[in-house]
Write a protein that holds these residues in place. Structure first.
Motif, PDB file in Angstrom:
ATOM      1  N   LEU A  21       0.831  -1.202   0.000  1.00 37.39           N
ATOM      2  CA  LEU A  21       0.000   0.000   0.000  1.00 37.39           C
ATOM      3  C   LEU A  21       0.870   1.258   0.000  1.00 37.39           C
ATOM      4  O   LEU A  21       0.601   2.212  -0.737  1.00 37.39           O
ATOM      5  CB  LEU A  21      -0.916  -0.005   1.228  1.00 37.39           C
ATOM      6  N   ILE A  22       1.917   1.271   0.811  1.00 36.49           N
ATOM      7  CA  ILE A  22       2.831   2.412   0.841  1.00 36.49           C
ATOM      8  C   ILE A  22       3.471   2.610  -0.529  1.00 36.49           C
ATOM      9  O   ILE A  22       3.521   3.724  -1.062  1.00 36.49           O
ATOM     10  CB  ILE A  22       3.907   2.209   1.922  1.00 36.49           C
ATOM     11  N   ALA A  23       3.960   1.515  -1.121  1.00 31.32           N
ATOM     12  CA  ALA A  23       4.600   1.605  -2.436  1.00 31.32           C
ATOM     13  C   ALA A  23       3.623   2.096  -3.497  1.00 31.32           C
ATOM     14  O   ALA A  23       3.995   2.878  -4.394  1.00 31.32           O
ATOM     15  CB  ALA A  23       5.172   0.246  -2.827  1.00 31.32           C
ATOM     16  N   LEU A  24       2.372   1.665  -3.400  1.00 27.59           N
ATOM     17  CA  LEU A  24       1.362   2.064  -4.380  1.00 27.59           C
ATOM     18  C   LEU A  24       1.072   3.560  -4.292  1.00 27.59           C
ATOM     19  O   LEU A  24       1.056   4.278  -5.310  1.00 27.59           O
ATOM     20  CB  LEU A  24       0.082   1.266  -4.131  1.00 27.59           C
ATOM     21  N   VAL A  25       0.851   4.054  -3.078  1.00 29.64           N
ATOM     22  CA  VAL A  25       0.564   5.484  -2.908  1.00 29.64           C
ATOM     23  C   VAL A  25       1.770   6.322  -3.307  1.00 29.64           C
ATOM     24  O   VAL A  25       1.640   7.350  -3.994  1.00 29.64           O
ATOM     25  CB  VAL A  25       0.129   5.778  -1.462  1.00 29.64           C
ATOM     26  N   ARG A  26       2.955   5.909  -2.903  1.00 26.54           N
ATOM     27  CA  ARG A  26       4.160   6.654  -3.262  1.00 26.54           C
ATOM     28  C   ARG A  26       4.347   6.714  -4.781  1.00 26.54           C
ATOM     29  O   ARG A  26       4.798   7.733  -5.322  1.00 26.54           O
ATOM     30  CB  ARG A  26       5.388   6.007  -2.617  1.00 26.54           C
ATOM     31  N   ALA A 234      -1.979 -14.582   2.429  1.00 28.94           N
ATOM     32  CA  ALA A 234      -2.919 -13.539   2.027  1.00 28.94           C
ATOM     33  C   ALA A 234      -2.508 -12.974   0.684  1.00 28.94           C
ATOM     34  O   ALA A 234      -1.369 -13.159   0.230  1.00 28.94           O
ATOM     35  CB  ALA A 234      -2.967 -12.428   3.085  1.00 28.94           C
ATOM     36  N   GLY A 235      -3.445 -12.304   0.063  1.00 33.33           N
ATOM     37  CA  GLY A 235      -3.169 -11.724  -1.242  1.00 33.33           C
ATOM     38  C   GLY A 235      -3.823 -10.381  -1.421  1.00 33.33           C
ATOM     39  O   GLY A 235      -4.579  -9.904  -0.569  1.00 33.33           O
ATOM     40  N   LEU A 236      -3.523  -9.773  -2.549  1.00 28.83           N
ATOM     41  CA  LEU A 236      -4.074  -8.476  -2.913  1.00 28.83           C
ATOM     42  C   LEU A 236      -4.459  -8.495  -4.381  1.00 28.83           C
ATOM     43  O   LEU A 236      -3.702  -8.992  -5.227  1.00 28.83           O
ATOM     44  CB  LEU A 236      -3.043  -7.363  -2.688  1.00 28.83           C
ATOM     45  N   TYR A 237      -5.635  -7.971  -4.666  1.00 29.06           N
ATOM     46  CA  TYR A 237      -5.984  -7.622  -6.035  1.00 29.06           C
ATOM     47  C   TYR A 237      -5.765  -6.121  -6.175  1.00 29.06           C
ATOM     48  O   TYR A 237      -6.203  -5.336  -5.324  1.00 29.06           O
ATOM     49  CB  TYR A 237      -7.451  -7.928  -6.328  1.00 29.06           C
ATOM     50  N   ILE A 238      -5.102  -5.725  -7.250  1.00 28.23           N
ATOM     51  CA  ILE A 238      -4.838  -4.306  -7.478  1.00 28.23           C
ATOM     52  C   ILE A 238      -5.289  -3.949  -8.886  1.00 28.23           C
ATOM     53  O   ILE A 238      -4.776  -4.482  -9.874  1.00 28.23           O
ATOM     54  CB  ILE A 238      -3.347  -3.967  -7.291  1.00 28.23           C
ATOM     55  N   VAL A 239      -6.266  -3.057  -8.956  1.00 30.01           N
ATOM     56  CA  VAL A 239      -6.792  -2.579 -10.232  1.00 30.01           C
ATOM     57  C   VAL A 239      -6.002  -1.348 -10.654  1.00 30.01           C
ATOM     58  O   VAL A 239      -5.811  -0.417  -9.864  1.00 30.01           O
ATOM     59  CB  VAL A 239      -8.288  -2.233 -10.115  1.00 30.01           C
ATOM     60  N   ASN A 240      -5.536  -1.336 -11.875  1.00 28.81           N
ATOM     61  CA  ASN A 240      -4.806  -0.206 -12.459  1.00 28.81           C
ATOM     62  C   ASN A 240      -3.552   0.183 -11.678  1.00 28.81           C
ATOM     63  O   ASN A 240      -3.325   1.369 -11.379  1.00 28.81           O
ATOM     64  CB  ASN A 240      -5.727   1.019 -12.600  1.00 28.81           C
ATOM     65  N   PRO A 241      -2.694  -0.769 -11.319  1.00 27.03           N
ATOM     66  CA  PRO A 241      -1.454  -0.387 -10.637  1.00 27.03           C
ATOM     67  C   PRO A 241      -0.584   0.466 -11.555  1.00 27.03           C
ATOM     68  O   PRO A 241      -0.418   0.143 -12.731  1.00 27.03           O
ATOM     69  CB  PRO A 241      -0.793  -1.731 -10.340  1.00 27.03           C
ATOM     70  N   ILE A 246       4.731  -1.162 -10.426  1.00 29.19           N
ATOM     71  CA  ILE A 246       5.080  -2.457 -11.020  1.00 29.19           C
ATOM     72  C   ILE A 246       6.601  -2.617 -11.089  1.00 29.19           C
ATOM     73  O   ILE A 246       7.146  -3.687 -10.786  1.00 29.19           O
ATOM     74  CB  ILE A 246       4.464  -2.589 -12.425  1.00 29.19           C
ATOM     75  N   GLN A 247       7.291  -1.546 -11.438  1.00 28.81           N
ATOM     76  CA  GLN A 247       8.744  -1.609 -11.540  1.00 28.81           C
ATOM     77  C   GLN A 247       9.409  -1.850 -10.190  1.00 28.81           C
ATOM     78  O   GLN A 247      10.461  -2.483 -10.102  1.00 28.81           O
ATOM     79  CB  GLN A 247       9.275  -0.303 -12.148  1.00 28.81           C
ATOM     80  N   ALA A 248       8.791  -1.340  -9.123  1.00 24.45           N
ATOM     81  CA  ALA A 248       9.376  -1.474  -7.789  1.00 24.45           C
ATOM     82  C   ALA A 248       9.039  -2.799  -7.119  1.00 24.45           C
ATOM     83  O   ALA A 248       9.620  -3.126  -6.070  1.00 24.45           O
ATOM     84  CB  ALA A 248       8.906  -0.312  -6.911  1.00 24.45           C
ATOM     85  N   LEU A 249       8.117  -3.568  -7.682  1.00 26.27           N
ATOM     86  CA  LEU A 249       7.628  -4.772  -7.012  1.00 26.27           C
ATOM     87  C   LEU A 249       8.663  -5.886  -6.816  1.00 26.27           C
ATOM     88  O   LEU A 249       8.741  -6.453  -5.719  1.00 26.27           O
ATOM     89  CB  LEU A 249       6.420  -5.343  -7.764  1.00 26.27           C
ATOM     90  N   PRO A 250       9.446  -6.284  -7.825  1.00 22.39           N
ATOM     91  CA  PRO A 250      10.293  -7.482  -7.647  1.00 22.39           C
ATOM     92  C   PRO A 250      11.195  -7.445  -6.419  1.00 22.39           C
ATOM     93  O   PRO A 250      11.174  -8.404  -5.621  1.00 22.39           O
ATOM     94  CB  PRO A 250      11.075  -7.549  -8.964  1.00 22.39           C
ATOM     95  N   PRO A 251      11.990  -6.393  -6.180  1.00 21.28           N
ATOM     96  CA  PRO A 251      12.835  -6.424  -4.972  1.00 21.28           C
ATOM     97  C   PRO A 251      12.030  -6.351  -3.683  1.00 21.28           C
ATOM     98  O   PRO A 251      12.423  -6.945  -2.666  1.00 21.28           O
ATOM     99  CB  PRO A 251      13.745  -5.206  -5.138  1.00 21.28           C
ATOM    100  N   LEU A 252      10.900  -5.644  -3.708  1.00 18.60           N
ATOM    101  CA  LEU A 252      10.066  -5.554  -2.512  1.00 18.60           C
ATOM    102  C   LEU A 252       9.463  -6.914  -2.168  1.00 18.60           C
ATOM    103  O   LEU A 252       9.491  -7.347  -0.998  1.00 18.60           O
ATOM    104  CB  LEU A 252       8.962  -4.516  -2.727  1.00 18.60           C
ATOM    105  N   LEU A 253       8.935  -7.610  -3.151  1.00 17.58           N
ATOM    106  CA  LEU A 253       8.326  -8.913  -2.892  1.00 17.58           C
ATOM    107  C   LEU A 253       9.358  -9.935  -2.434  1.00 17.58           C
ATOM    108  O   LEU A 253       9.081 -10.761  -1.560  1.00 17.58           O
ATOM    109  CB  LEU A 253       7.600  -9.418  -4.144  1.00 17.58           C
ATOM    110  N   GLU A 254      10.559  -9.890  -2.994  1.00 19.67           N
ATOM    111  CA  GLU A 254      11.600 -10.828  -2.572  1.00 19.67           C
ATOM    112  C   GLU A 254      12.025 -10.543  -1.130  1.00 19.67           C
ATOM    113  O   GLU A 254      12.234 -11.479  -0.340  1.00 19.67           O
ATOM    114  CB  GLU A 254      12.808 -10.752  -3.507  1.00 19.67           C
ATOM    115  N   ALA A 255      12.120  -9.270  -0.764  1.00 19.67           N
ATOM    116  CA  ALA A 255      12.473  -8.930   0.616  1.00 19.67           C
ATOM    117  C   ALA A 255      11.397  -9.413   1.579  1.00 19.67           C
ATOM    118  O   ALA A 255      11.698  -9.943   2.660  1.00 19.67           O
ATOM    119  CB  ALA A 255      12.668  -7.417   0.747  1.00 19.67           C
ATOM    120  N   LEU A 256      10.142  -9.256   1.204  1.00 16.00           N
ATOM    121  CA  LEU A 256       9.042  -9.705   2.057  1.00 16.00           C
ATOM    122  C   LEU A 256       9.006 -11.220   2.174  1.00 16.00           C
ATOM    123  O   LEU A 256       8.797 -11.765   3.258  1.00 16.00           O
ATOM    124  CB  LEU A 256       7.716  -9.175   1.502  1.00 16.00           C
TER     125      LEU A 256
END
Length: 276
Positions: A21-26, A234-241, A246-256
């Motif tokens: 959520l933070i990454a999305l708003v930012r 748990a999961g998330l559906y995200i409409v119109n990310p 999208i570009q920031a997701l891979p390193p964030l998801l791997e860290a999580l």
């Protein structure tokens, strides 16, 4: 599945949900235009990790406490919003999405919160009294549609129900379809617990039939194999990310994934487009 949040505050699902959520708003705030942030199931807004409910489950030890101690700089933004509601180095409180969104607001942004449960709504108003947030006490799905389109051209709707009602998924599906017709370019984030993969595949197929061109699914499975009858992630559906998200997701998801994997398991976080 009953998911009363005071029992689960700061667990692994919160870490993933709030980090994204933070990454999305930012990502959306990379443009100067105003945002309207809408939280349909806001809850209490702030949770005491030393309280009876949280202590009964102890889930924060496998969630926020792990993430807070991890040195990976990718999680810095998440750690910062948690630190902001705590006076010292020791974590006592966990911010729900209302307090997190309030921290992210710029002067031009708006925050609309909704909580139907009267006691939680009363607590939420107290927790948010030092912010500019508007707090409502309505049916979440009615408010979702009533606030669209928002006063600003861009915004985010956060849908995070406790899944106490057997028709929550059906209401989400129907309301999302109606919301998309009213605000096709809007961004929506929907959280959900994962119990078993087969049941979740059925919901994916229902959502595909809405035919939203940009609907991203992010799934965090804690265990290498389904654990029968229990919470598996748990999961998330995200409409119109947005593209920056999208570009920031891979390193964030791997860290999580790495910080939240239970002992003896690698865990898994996957992404997929449900484009009909």
């Amino acid at each position: 599945m009953n998911y009363r949040h005071s029992f689960h505050a700061g667990n692994s699902a919160d870490v993933v949900k709030h980090s994204l959520l933070i990454a999305l708003v930012r990502a959306l705030q990379q443009k100067p235009g105003a945002l309207t942030l809408i939280d349909t199931h806001a809850g209490c807004g702030l949770y005491d990790l030393d309280g009876e409910d949280a202590q009964r489950t102890g889930e924060s030890t496998q969630g926020v406490l792990r993430a807070y101690a991890d040195p990976n700089s990718v999680l810095n933004d998440y750690r910062a919003v948690v630190q902001a509601v705590n006076a010292g180095a020791e974590l006592r409180f966990y911010p729900g999405s209302p307090r997190i969104l309030a921290q992210l607001l710029r002067p031009q942004d708006f925050l609309i919160l909704n909580e139907k449960h009267p006691r939680d709504a009363y607590t939420l108003r107290g927790v948010m009294r030092d912010t500019s947030a508007a707090v409502h006490e309505r049916d979440a799905y009615e408010l979702w549609l009533a606030t669209l389109p928002p006063r600003t051209a861009r915004g985010v709707v956060v849908v995070d129900p406790p899944y106490e009602q057997p028709d929550d998924r059906a209401r989400i599906t129907a309301t999302l379809a109606a919301a998309y017709r009213k605000w096709a370019h809007g961004v929506t984030m929907i959280w959900y617990p994962l119990k078993d993969r087969a049941a979740h595949r059925r919901w994916n197929e229902q959502l595909r039939r809405i035919s939203i061109p940009k609907l991203l699914s992010v799934e965090h499975w804690l265990y290498d194999d389904d654990q029968h009858g229990i919470y598996n992630g748990a999961g998330l559906y995200i409409v119109n990310p947005p593209y920056a998200f999208i570009q920031a997701l891979p390193p964030l998801l791997e860290a999580l994934r790495a910080v939240l994997a239970p002992e003896g398991h690698k865990g898994e976080i996957t992404t997929a487009w449900l484009d009909g």
